[in-house]
Design a protein around this motif. Structure first.
Motif, PDB file in Angstrom:
ATOM      1  N   ASP A  81      -2.037  -5.111  23.666  1.00 33.60           N
ATOM      2  CA  ASP A  81      -1.043  -5.815  24.486  1.00 33.60           C
ATOM      3  C   ASP A  81       0.143  -6.290  23.650  1.00 33.60           C
ATOM      4  O   ASP A  81       0.884  -7.186  24.051  1.00 33.60           O
ATOM      5  N   HIS A 118      -9.996  -9.139  25.590  1.00 31.98           N
ATOM      6  CA  HIS A 118      -9.148  -9.061  26.779  1.00 31.98           C
ATOM      7  C   HIS A 118      -9.414 -10.214  27.729  1.00 31.98           C
ATOM      8  O   HIS A 118     -10.547 -10.657  27.880  1.00 31.98           O
ATOM      9  N   ALA A 119      -8.346 -10.626  28.422  1.00 27.89           N
ATOM     10  CA  ALA A 119      -8.452 -11.736  29.378  1.00 27.89           C
ATOM     11  C   ALA A 119      -8.341 -11.250  30.812  1.00 27.89           C
ATOM     12  O   ALA A 119      -8.354 -12.052  31.732  1.00 27.89           O
ATOM     13  N   ASP A 120      -8.230  -9.934  31.006  1.00 29.51           N
ATOM     14  CA  ASP A 120      -8.006  -9.442  32.369  1.00 29.51           C
ATOM     15  C   ASP A 120      -9.025  -8.407  32.821  1.00 29.51           C
ATOM     16  O   ASP A 120      -8.983  -7.955  33.951  1.00 29.51           O
ATOM     17  N   HIS A 159      -8.401  -6.300  21.187  1.00 27.89           N
ATOM     18  CA  HIS A 159      -8.525  -7.762  21.202  1.00 27.89           C
ATOM     19  C   HIS A 159      -9.530  -8.165  22.266  1.00 27.89           C
ATOM     20  O   HIS A 159     -10.046  -7.306  22.986  1.00 27.89           O
ATOM     21  N   HIS A 213      -0.045 -12.063  20.903  1.00 30.46           N
ATOM     22  CA  HIS A 213      -0.655 -12.115  22.244  1.00 30.46           C
ATOM     23  C   HIS A 213      -1.944 -12.946  22.142  1.00 30.46           C
ATOM     24  O   HIS A 213      -2.184 -13.840  22.951  1.00 30.46           O
ATOM     25  N   HIS A 272      -1.823  -1.662  28.948  1.00 31.81           N
ATOM     26  CA  HIS A 272      -1.596  -1.943  30.370  1.00 31.81           C
ATOM     27  C   HIS A 272      -0.285  -1.336  30.832  1.00 31.81           C
ATOM     28  O   HIS A 272       0.625  -1.117  30.031  1.00 31.81           O
TER      29      HIS A 272
HETATM   30 FE   LIG Z   1      -4.766  -8.796  26.643  1.00 29.40          FE
END
Ligand SMILES: [Fe+2]
Length: 309
Positions: A184, A94-96, A92, A167, A226
Motif C-alpha cells: 500500500d 493488512h487492515a482491510d 504488511h 502506511h 489495491h
Molecule cells: Fe494496507
C-alpha cells in the motif's frame, strides 16, 4: 547493509532484467472486488518456483464466516501451471482483508514472511485487543522476518526486501527481478497513495518511502496491493511503472514537496472512516493470518474493542 545500498542493489537487480542479462518473473494477479485487493502469484518461468503475495481469505462479516473461494482460485492456478510455492509474502499487516497465507501454506507449502517491524504492530494492537501473554509480540507467528536489504530468491530470480514504512511501520516492498510489489505504499497514478493514519502510520515516512521507490529505473514494473478505480476510470487496474508514477501520480508526482504531501495526506486521512474489516483483519493478520484460539466451547471469537479506534 545500509538503506542506500539496498536501493542501489535493487536498482541494479532491475537494470539486469531490463538489459536482458537476467530473466523477468511471470506475474499473475488475482483481484478481489469485495476488498479491492490484488493478490499475486509471481514465478520463475525457468524453474517454475513461485511466491504468493498478499492473499485474501474471504470473510462474511455479518455471519462471522471465513471461506476459501479466493484462495482456491490461487491454488487452482498454481496447480494448473505446475508451480512449486516456496514463499508466502505479506507486504504488511493488512487492515482491510484477512490473509489466507496459513491456508495456502497448508495446501501448497512455502515460507511465510513479513517485515521485522511487525513486532511493533503486534505491540500496538496487542494492547488494543488486550491480548494476554499467549499472544507473542515478536513476529514468531511468521517463519521469516525480513529486514531492509535482505535478499532471497524465487527459483533463479533474485529478490530483495525493501523497508518502506509510512502506511504502517512494518511495510515492505518486494523487489523481484524487475517487478516491485509495493503493497500500500503506492497506488495507481490516477488514484495516488494510501492513508497513513493507522496506529504507527506516518505520512512523512510514506512520502520518503515513495521517493525511494521512485529512484528505481523508469521501466521498473510496479504491482499495487489495491485499486479503487479513480474517478473517470471504469476498470480496475493494479500495474504501473516507476516512470508513470514519477510523471503522473496525482498525490506524489515529481515536483510535489514533502510538506505539501503531508498536509494533503493528513487532511484527507482525517475525513476517512475506518476500513470495514479493520478489527477482524488486524486481529487475524497480526497472528500471521491464523484465527484466535478456540474458547472452551470449541468456537473461535474475534473481539470488538469499543470506542478505541
Ligand atoms: Fe494496507
Amino acid at each position: 547493509m545500509g538503506h542506500d545500498k539496498t536501493l542501489t542493489k535493487a536498482a541494479e537487480q532491475v537494470e539486469a532484467v531490463l538489459q536482458g542479462e537476467t530473466r523477468p518473473p511471470c506475474v499473475k494477479a488475482f483481484f478481489d472486488e469485495p476488498t479491492f485487493t490484488a493478490s499475486y502469484v509471481v514465478h520463475d518461468p525457468a524453474t517454475k518456483v513461485a511466491a504468493i503475495i498478499d492473499s485474501v481469505l474471504d470473510f462474511d462479516h455479518a455471519a462471522g464466516r471465513t471461506t476459501f473461494a479466493s484462495a482456491d482460485m490461487i491454488i487452482d492456478y498454481v496447480v494448473a501451471e505446475g508451480l512449486s510455492v516456496t514463499w508466502l509474502l505479506e507486504t504488511h499487516a493488512h487492515a482491510d482483508h484477512l490473509s489466507a497465507a496459513p491456508y495456502l501454506k497448508d495446501k501448497l507449502g512455502g515460507t511465510l514472511a513479513i517485515g521485522r517491524e511487525i513486532a511493533h504492530v503486534q505491540n500496538v494492537f496487542g494492547k488494543i485487543f488486550n491480548e494476554g501473554s499467549a499472544f507473542a509480540r515478536d513476529g514468531s507467528q511468521f517463519d521469516r522476518l525480513f529486514e531492509d536489504g535482505d535478499r532471497f530468491a524465487i527459483g533463479g530470480i533474485e529478490a530483495i526486501a525493501l523497508h518502506v514504512p509510512g502506511h504502517t511501520p512494518a511495510d515492505l516492498a518486494y523487489v523481484i527481478g524487475d517487478a516491485v510489489f509495493t503493497g500500500d505504499t503506492l497506488f495507481m497514478p490516477d488514484y495516488g497513495t494510501a492513508r497513513a493514519d493507522f496506529p504507527g502510520g506516518d505520512s512523512r515516512q510514506l512520502f520518503r518511502s515513495i521517493r525511494q521507490l521512485m529512484t528505481l529505473p523508469d521501466r521498473t514494473r510496479l504491482f499495487h496491493c489495491h485499486d479503487y478505480k479513480a474517478a473517470g476510470r471504469d476498470a480496475f487496474v493494479w500495474e504501473s511503472t516507476v516512470g508513470a508514477q514519477r510523471v503522473g501520480n496525482v498525490h506524489v508526482h515529481e515536483g510535489v514537496n514533502e510538506d505539501d504531501f503531508v498536509a494533503m495526506r493528513d487532511a484527507r486521512d482525517a475525513t476517512l472512516p475506518m476500513p470495514k474489516l479493520i478489527l477482524p483483519s488486524i486481529q487475524v493478520n497480526m497472528r500471521g493470518g491464523r484465527l484466535p484460539e478456540p474458547e472452551a466451547n470449541g468456537t473461535r471469537y474475534l473481539k470488538l474493542p469499543l470506542n478505541v479506534l
